[in-house]
Write a protein that holds these residues in place. Structure first.
Motif, PDB file in Angstrom:
ATOM      1  N   LEU A  62       0.039  -3.598   5.899  1.00  0.00           N
ATOM      2  CA  LEU A  62       1.139  -3.733   6.858  1.00  0.00           C
ATOM      3  C   LEU A  62       2.492  -3.589   6.174  1.00  0.00           C
ATOM      4  CD1 LEU A  62      -0.135  -6.658   9.126  1.00  0.00           C
ATOM      5  CD2 LEU A  62       0.136  -4.255   9.765  1.00  0.00           C
ATOM      6  N   ILE A  63       2.624  -4.183   4.991  1.00  0.00           N
ATOM      7  CA  ILE A  63       3.882  -4.060   4.236  1.00  0.00           C
ATOM      8  C   ILE A  63       4.136  -2.594   3.892  1.00  0.00           C
ATOM      9  CG2 ILE A  63       5.054  -4.604   2.059  1.00  0.00           C
ATOM     10  CD1 ILE A  63       3.556  -7.299   2.109  1.00  0.00           C
ATOM     11  N   GLY A  64       3.101  -1.910   3.449  1.00  0.00           N
ATOM     12  CA  GLY A  64       3.238  -0.502   3.124  1.00  0.00           C
ATOM     13  C   GLY A  64       3.644   0.329   4.329  1.00  0.00           C
ATOM     14  N   SER A  65       2.999   0.077   5.468  1.00  0.00           N
ATOM     15  CA  SER A  65       3.347   0.800   6.694  1.00  0.00           C
ATOM     16  C   SER A  65       4.799   0.564   7.086  1.00  0.00           C
ATOM     17  CB  SER A  65       2.424   0.370   7.839  1.00  0.00           C
ATOM     18  OG  SER A  65       1.081   0.688   7.542  1.00  0.00           O
ATOM     19  N   PHE A  66       5.247  -0.680   6.967  1.00  0.00           N
ATOM     20  CA  PHE A  66       6.626  -1.029   7.308  1.00  0.00           C
ATOM     21  C   PHE A  66       7.609  -0.322   6.373  1.00  0.00           C
ATOM     22  CE2 PHE A  66      10.387  -3.744   6.901  1.00  0.00           C
ATOM     23  CZ  PHE A  66      10.753  -3.885   8.229  1.00  0.00           C
ATOM     24  N   LEU A  67       7.305  -0.307   5.089  1.00  0.00           N
ATOM     25  CA  LEU A  67       8.185   0.332   4.108  1.00  0.00           C
ATOM     26  C   LEU A  67       8.293   1.844   4.339  1.00  0.00           C
ATOM     27  CD1 LEU A  67       7.273  -1.398   0.713  1.00  0.00           C
ATOM     28  CD2 LEU A  67       9.131  -1.946   2.288  1.00  0.00           C
ATOM     29  N   GLY A  68       7.236   2.452   4.825  1.00  0.00           N
ATOM     30  CA  GLY A  68       7.277   3.887   5.092  1.00  0.00           C
ATOM     31  C   GLY A  68       7.959   4.222   6.410  1.00  0.00           C
ATOM     32  N   PHE A  69       7.691   3.410   7.412  1.00  0.00           N
ATOM     33  CA  PHE A  69       8.146   3.670   8.780  1.00  0.00           C
ATOM     34  C   PHE A  69       9.632   3.388   8.973  1.00  0.00           C
ATOM     35  CE2 PHE A  69       8.628   2.623  13.279  1.00  0.00           C
ATOM     36  CZ  PHE A  69       7.875   3.608  13.906  1.00  0.00           C
ATOM     37  N   MET A  70      10.081   2.241   8.492  1.00  0.00           N
ATOM     38  CA  MET A  70      11.435   1.775   8.801  1.00  0.00           C
ATOM     39  C   MET A  70      12.553   2.655   8.244  1.00  0.00           C
ATOM     40  SD  MET A  70      11.533  -0.539  10.995  1.00  0.00           S
ATOM     41  CE  MET A  70      13.289  -0.879  10.825  1.00  0.00           C
ATOM     42  N   PRO A  71      12.523   3.067   6.978  1.00  0.00           N
ATOM     43  CA  PRO A  71      13.615   3.925   6.502  1.00  0.00           C
ATOM     44  C   PRO A  71      13.761   5.211   7.316  1.00  0.00           C
ATOM     45  CG  PRO A  71      12.381   3.075   4.646  1.00  0.00           C
ATOM     46  CD  PRO A  71      11.606   2.709   5.874  1.00  0.00           C
ATOM     47  N   GLN A  72      12.635   5.832   7.673  1.00  0.00           N
ATOM     48  CA  GLN A  72      12.707   7.043   8.483  1.00  0.00           C
ATOM     49  C   GLN A  72      13.301   6.742   9.857  1.00  0.00           C
ATOM     50  OE1 GLN A  72      12.096  10.002   7.290  1.00  0.00           O
ATOM     51  NE2 GLN A  72      11.190   9.351   5.346  1.00  0.00           N
ATOM     52  N   LEU A  73      12.955   5.596  10.418  1.00  0.00           N
ATOM     53  CA  LEU A  73      13.475   5.205  11.719  1.00  0.00           C
ATOM     54  C   LEU A  73      14.976   4.930  11.662  1.00  0.00           C
ATOM     55  CD1 LEU A  73      12.875   4.460  14.696  1.00  0.00           C
ATOM     56  CD2 LEU A  73      12.391   2.130  13.916  1.00  0.00           C
ATOM     57  N   VAL A  74      15.408   4.172  10.675  1.00  0.00           N
ATOM     58  CA  VAL A  74      16.831   3.824  10.535  1.00  0.00           C
ATOM     59  C   VAL A  74      17.681   5.065  10.294  1.00  0.00           C
ATOM     60  CG1 VAL A  74      18.511   2.609   9.081  1.00  0.00           C
ATOM     61  CG2 VAL A  74      16.372   1.472   9.741  1.00  0.00           C
ATOM     62  N   SER A 108       0.839  -1.198   0.000  1.00  0.00           N
ATOM     63  CA  SER A 108       0.000   0.000   0.000  1.00  0.00           C
ATOM     64  C   SER A 108       0.877   1.252   0.000  1.00  0.00           C
ATOM     65  CB  SER A 108      -0.918   0.014   1.227  1.00  0.00           C
ATOM     66  OG  SER A 108      -1.571   1.265   1.336  1.00  0.00           O
ATOM     67  N   ILE A 109       0.842   2.001  -1.089  1.00  0.00           N
ATOM     68  CA  ILE A 109       1.617   3.245  -1.164  1.00  0.00           C
ATOM     69  C   ILE A 109       0.988   4.306  -0.268  1.00  0.00           C
ATOM     70  CG2 ILE A 109       2.495   5.024  -2.720  1.00  0.00           C
ATOM     71  CD1 ILE A 109       2.417   3.009  -4.980  1.00  0.00           C
ATOM     72  N   HIS A 110      -0.319   4.240  -0.072  1.00  0.00           N
ATOM     73  CA  HIS A 110      -0.994   5.184   0.818  1.00  0.00           C
ATOM     74  C   HIS A 110      -0.461   5.062   2.249  1.00  0.00           C
ATOM     75  CE1 HIS A 110      -3.982   5.929  -2.345  1.00  0.00           C
ATOM     76  NE2 HIS A 110      -4.476   6.893  -1.596  1.00  0.00           N
ATOM     77  N   THR A 111      -0.463   3.842   2.794  1.00  0.00           N
ATOM     78  CA  THR A 111       0.014   3.680   4.172  1.00  0.00           C
ATOM     79  C   THR A 111       1.523   3.871   4.257  1.00  0.00           C
ATOM     80  OG1 THR A 111       0.126   1.256   3.909  1.00  0.00           O
ATOM     81  CG2 THR A 111      -1.883   2.166   4.877  1.00  0.00           C
ATOM     82  N   MET A 112       2.239   3.567   3.193  1.00  0.00           N
ATOM     83  CA  MET A 112       3.687   3.787   3.173  1.00  0.00           C
ATOM     84  C   MET A 112       3.992   5.276   3.344  1.00  0.00           C
ATOM     85  SD  MET A 112       6.424   2.869   0.139  1.00  0.00           S
ATOM     86  CE  MET A 112       5.969   4.273  -0.912  1.00  0.00           C
ATOM     87  N   ALA A 113       3.326   6.113   2.566  1.00  0.00           N
ATOM     88  CA  ALA A 113       3.568   7.553   2.630  1.00  0.00           C
ATOM     89  C   ALA A 113       3.133   8.135   3.968  1.00  0.00           C
ATOM     90  CB  ALA A 113       2.833   8.245   1.482  1.00  0.00           C
ATOM     91  N   ALA A 114       1.963   7.719   4.445  1.00  0.00           N
ATOM     92  CA  ALA A 114       1.445   8.252   5.712  1.00  0.00           C
ATOM     93  C   ALA A 114       2.311   7.825   6.897  1.00  0.00           C
ATOM     94  CB  ALA A 114      -0.002   7.791   5.919  1.00  0.00           C
ATOM     95  N   SER A 115       2.776   6.580   6.897  1.00  0.00           N
ATOM     96  CA  SER A 115       3.622   6.087   7.987  1.00  0.00           C
ATOM     97  C   SER A 115       4.983   6.762   7.990  1.00  0.00           C
ATOM     98  CB  SER A 115       3.796   4.568   7.877  1.00  0.00           C
ATOM     99  OG  SER A 115       2.570   3.906   8.017  1.00  0.00           O
ATOM    100  N   GLY A 116       5.508   7.045   6.806  1.00  0.00           N
ATOM    101  CA  GLY A 116       6.769   7.771   6.711  1.00  0.00           C
ATOM    102  C   GLY A 116       6.652   9.162   7.307  1.00  0.00           C
ATOM    103  N   PHE A 117       5.584   9.871   6.971  1.00  0.00           N
ATOM    104  CA  PHE A 117       5.345  11.187   7.550  1.00  0.00           C
ATOM    105  C   PHE A 117       5.174  11.097   9.057  1.00  0.00           C
ATOM    106  CE2 PHE A 117       2.204  14.182   9.198  1.00  0.00           C
ATOM    107  CZ  PHE A 117       2.866  15.382   8.981  1.00  0.00           C
TER     108      PHE A 117
END
Length: 202
Positions: free
Chosen positions: A184-196, A130-139
């Motif tokens: 969940l995959i999208g959320s992980f892809l957005g969240f983890m790079p920002q965290l690392v 999900s690109i939607h949750t990826m972008a939102a989780s990154g923000f």
């Protein structure tokens, strides 16, 4: 009514606006003095490159029959737009927010690039995130990091963003655009790079 509301959420909080929201959030919270003309210039450049240019490219791809809708429903449809988005983010990194100017936003866009590349690799593997949750989780992760970095209270932002992420996920499920795993995959892809990447600037 519910269907209209959930469709509206997917449209209003489209992934294209999240990088711009991240930049706006930074400038609204930073205690550093940055001249207003520079802020306006950076915001305008971000708007042009991350929102308007991708939309123009989308309509070009749609005219050429390469994509069907702005939601990129299949992994095949995603490949060209994701490649183009990676190139756009590289332009942002080198021309708008180079590392020697505003380090926090530079690494925010490095995270955006990493998330987009990961999503592209999965698209080649025919795995739909999900690109939607990826972008939102990154923000969401970036907003938390800014609060910690500048030692400011952003509880209201965290609460609002949590609600928005939940609403986006609900919308995508309701519209049958994704299943739970893809969200969940999208959320992980957005969240983890920002965290690392916090190791490099926080």
């Amino acid at each position: 009514m519910t269907d209209f509301l959930l469709r509206s959420i997917s449209f209003i909080f489209h992934p294209l606006i999240m990088p711009l929201l991240g930049v706006m959030f930074y400038f609204s919270k930073t205690p550093r003095f940055i001249p207003q003309p520079i802020i306006y210039g950076k915001l305008f450049s971000t708007l042009i490159l991350t929102v308007i240019l991708p939309l123009l490219l989308f309509y070009l791809l749609k005219t050429l029959g390469k994509v069907d809708s702005i939601y990129l429903k299949t992994t095949k449809e995603r490949i060209i737009p994701l490649i183009l988005n990676c190139l756009i983010v590289l332009v942002v990194l080198f021309r708008v927010f180079p590392s020697y100017e505003i380090l926090e936003i530079y690494y925010f866009f490095v995270g955006v690039l990493c998330s987009t590349l990961a999503c592209l690799i999965l698209a080649f593997l025919k795995i739909k995130a999900s690109i939607h949750t990826m972008a939102a989780s990154g923000f969401f992760m970036f907003a938390i990091a800014i609060g910690v970095h500048f030692k400011i209270n952003i509880n209201g932002t965290i609460m609002l963003t949590t609600i928005i992420v939940g609403a986006i996920a609900t919308s995508r499920l309701h519209l049958k655009a994704h299943n739970g795993s893809e969200l969940l995959i999208g959320s992980f892809l957005g969240f983890m790079p920002q965290l690392v990447l916090l190791n490099y600037w926080l």
